[in-house]
Scaffold this motif. Structure first.
Motif, PDB file in Angstrom:
ATOM      1  N   GLY A  65      -9.642  46.873  22.006  1.00  0.00           N
ATOM      2  CA  GLY A  65     -11.067  46.584  22.060  1.00  0.00           C
ATOM      3  C   GLY A  65     -11.847  47.306  20.983  1.00  0.00           C
ATOM      4  N   ILE A  66     -11.538  48.575  20.763  1.00  0.00           N
ATOM      5  CA  ILE A  66     -12.224  49.353  19.728  1.00  0.00           C
ATOM      6  C   ILE A  66     -11.920  48.780  18.345  1.00  0.00           C
ATOM      7  N   SER A  67     -10.646  48.437  18.119  1.00  0.00           N
ATOM      8  CA  SER A  67     -10.249  47.862  16.836  1.00  0.00           C
ATOM      9  C   SER A  67     -10.989  46.561  16.566  1.00  0.00           C
ATOM     10  N   GLY A  68     -11.107  45.728  17.582  1.00  0.00           N
ATOM     11  CA  GLY A  68     -11.802  44.458  17.414  1.00  0.00           C
ATOM     12  C   GLY A  68     -13.254  44.645  17.029  1.00  0.00           C
ATOM     13  N   LEU A  69     -13.915  45.623  17.648  1.00  0.00           N
ATOM     14  CA  LEU A  69     -15.314  45.883  17.319  1.00  0.00           C
ATOM     15  C   LEU A  69     -15.458  46.420  15.896  1.00  0.00           C
ATOM     16  N   GLY A 119      -4.726  43.718  19.209  1.00  0.00           N
ATOM     17  CA  GLY A 119      -5.946  43.264  19.851  1.00  0.00           C
ATOM     18  C   GLY A 119      -6.797  42.345  18.994  1.00  0.00           C
ATOM     19  N   VAL A 120      -6.570  42.330  17.684  1.00  0.00           N
ATOM     20  CA  VAL A 120      -7.369  41.507  16.783  1.00  0.00           C
ATOM     21  C   VAL A 120      -6.726  40.139  16.570  1.00  0.00           C
ATOM     22  N   SER A 123      -8.321  37.074  18.405  1.00  0.00           N
ATOM     23  CA  SER A 123      -9.614  36.626  17.890  1.00  0.00           C
ATOM     24  C   SER A 123      -9.461  35.887  16.573  1.00  0.00           C
ATOM     25  N   SER A 347     -13.945  38.173  17.366  1.00  0.00           N
ATOM     26  CA  SER A 347     -13.504  39.570  17.370  1.00  0.00           C
ATOM     27  C   SER A 347     -14.223  40.369  18.455  1.00  0.00           C
ATOM     28  N   SER A 350     -13.024  39.087  21.853  1.00  0.00           N
ATOM     29  CA  SER A 350     -11.691  39.593  22.154  1.00  0.00           C
ATOM     30  C   SER A 350     -11.729  41.083  22.488  1.00  0.00           C
ATOM     31  N   SER A 351     -12.572  41.830  21.771  1.00  0.00           N
ATOM     32  CA  SER A 351     -12.692  43.264  22.031  1.00  0.00           C
ATOM     33  C   SER A 351     -13.206  43.534  23.437  1.00  0.00           C
ATOM     34  N   GLN A 354     -10.513  42.829  25.903  1.00  0.00           N
ATOM     35  CA  GLN A 354      -9.520  43.903  25.991  1.00  0.00           C
ATOM     36  C   GLN A 354     -10.086  45.126  26.714  1.00  0.00           C
TER      37      GLN A 354
END
Length: 427
Positions: A65-69, A119-120, A123, A347, A350-351, A354
């Motif tokens: 989730g953090i990576s997606g953001l 996690g990305v 998205s 993204s 998806s974040s 997650q």
């Protein structure tokens, strides 16, 4: 119910895109879901309490989730093929680290690394689908892509359990890494660059693009609906195997049968739901599936020692509802963002999905308790009742998404201009 237009056929290239994205979905889902069937083995071998195991599961979700953001602002500024290759390669490396882990701390660290990249992927795949396929096609596309869930249960999890019992619990991660290596090779060679969105970018700064995407009210409706759906969907999963072994008294040797039957049913259900989603009202399908899910979750979480055949039937009935929500909800949500915002929207979406899943795993770990490694789980039924409440909220959230989607489709052609271009090139 009123029928919509006849389904638009797929081109040969579109079929390849569906196949390769389904494979990536298969590996990412298997990598995440294999933690659940390994749950009983991990908790016993490492002497973990449910709360500790919940943290191990949520480590992937929170990092994803953090990576997606962090990457959302850049998602629409690069060729989507290059983005997919970059993050998928990182996911494979992280999975290899999971296979090399020999302690709880090392496993959690490896899961964080895997989540940062894995996690990305979802998205980016969703943005590719939205760019290449029209809304008329997306129900079927989502049905095929989500078959990765069923395939992971029919093929991946039974084989993973066999390898884990034959060697150690690390073995399934090596299997995922091997399949992922083959998939990333196919993507690199055959997937065409996807760059149409680059010509219509307005924001000069990636951070500004992220802010503008997150600040749009219509997009926030989609984000909230997805988060609620994810919380309800993730709560039961981390402790499903431990519940089956310790409460339902299903032998470890029979777990692969349970997953295989459930997965086979998913492979049958998902394409059917996808076709129905393209022919009739998507929200009505979602609502019916949600109500069915609520009923089955309450029934299942209140079970005691149960024969394997009955557990299989109930599990299939529950999966029918759970999976039938995913296809129409994904198709509806994909119609909300404009083309210029799709990468960032997917993204962020998806974040939040997650992060919501990670919260669900942690909350479930706080609700569920057990006295010893071999004693039944306590309060698993409470998880079922919580899911009912969240599912009601999910229906209300998806109703707003449905209204936004219909309003948007009414103001333009059902087949998007960019999808028409792709279709004409393939004919």
């Amino acid at each position: 119910m009123q029928a919509q237009q006849p389904p638009v056929p797929f081109t040969g290239y579109q079929k390849f895109v569906i196949f390769v994205l389904a494979i990536t979905q298969f590996t990412v889902i298997l990598d995440f879901m294999v933690m659940s069937p390994l749950g009983d083995m991990l908790m016993k071998s490492l002497s973990l309490q449910p709360r500790a195991f919940g943290i191990a599961v949520s480590a992937y979700a929170f990092s994803a989730g953090i990576s997606g953001l962090l990457t959302a602002g850049f998602a629409d500024r690069f060729d989507r093929k290059k983005l997919l290759l970059f993050f998928y390669c990182g996911f494979i490396v992280g999975t290899v680290f999971c296979g090399m882990a020999h302690s709880y701390v090392a496993l959690v660290a490896a899961r964080i690394i895997t989540g940062l990249f894995g996690g990305v992927i979802g998205s980016v795949s969703m943005a590719i689908i939205t760019d290449i396929f029209s809304l008329q096609q997306r129900g079927r596309v989502m049905g095929f892509i989500q078959m990765g869930f069923g395939a992971s249960q029919v093929l991946g999890i039974p084989i993973a359990l066999y390898l884990a019992n034959l060697f150690r619990w690390e073995a399934p991660f090596w299997m995922v890494a091997a399949i992922g290596t083959a998939a990333v090779t196919a993507i690199a060679i055959y997937l065409k660059p996807i760059t149409a969105h680059l010509a219509i970018q307005k924001d000069k700064s990636a951070l500004l693009h992220l802010w503008h995407t997150a600040a749009k009210r219509d997009y926030q409706v989609g984000f909230a609906a997805t988060a609620l759906l994810s919380i309800g969907g993730f709560m039961m999963m981390p402790f499903g195997t431990a519940f089956a072994v310790n409460n339902l008294k299903i032998p470890n040797a029979d777990l692969f049968k349970l997953f295989m039957v459930s997965g086979l049913s998913t492979l049958v259900i998902m394409p059917v739901v996808g076709k129905l989603s393209d022919r009739i009202d998507k929200f009505k399908i979602f609502m019916a599936a949600s109500v069915w899910t609520m009923i089955m979750c309450v029934v299942y979480t209140n079970l005691g020692p149960t024969p394997l055949w009955l557990v299989m039937i109930l599990n299939v009935l529950m999966m029918m509802g759970v999976m039938s929500r995913m296809v129409p909800s994904s198709a509806l949500t994909s119609a909300i963002p404009d083309m210029a915002d799709r990468g960032a929207f997917m993204s962020i979406n998806s974040s939040l999905q997650q992060i919501a899943g990670g919260i669900a795993a942690v909350v479930a770990g706080m609700i569920v308790t057990k006295k010893t490694n071999y004693s039944p789980l306590v309060h698993y039924d409470v998880v079922g009742y919580v899911i009912v409440v969240i599912s009601v909220l999910s229906i209300l959230g998806m109703l707003r998404v449905d209204k936004l989607t219909k309003k948007k489709m009414a103001s333009k052609n059902v087949v998007m201009p960019e999808a028409e271009a792709v279709l004409s090139e393939g004919m």
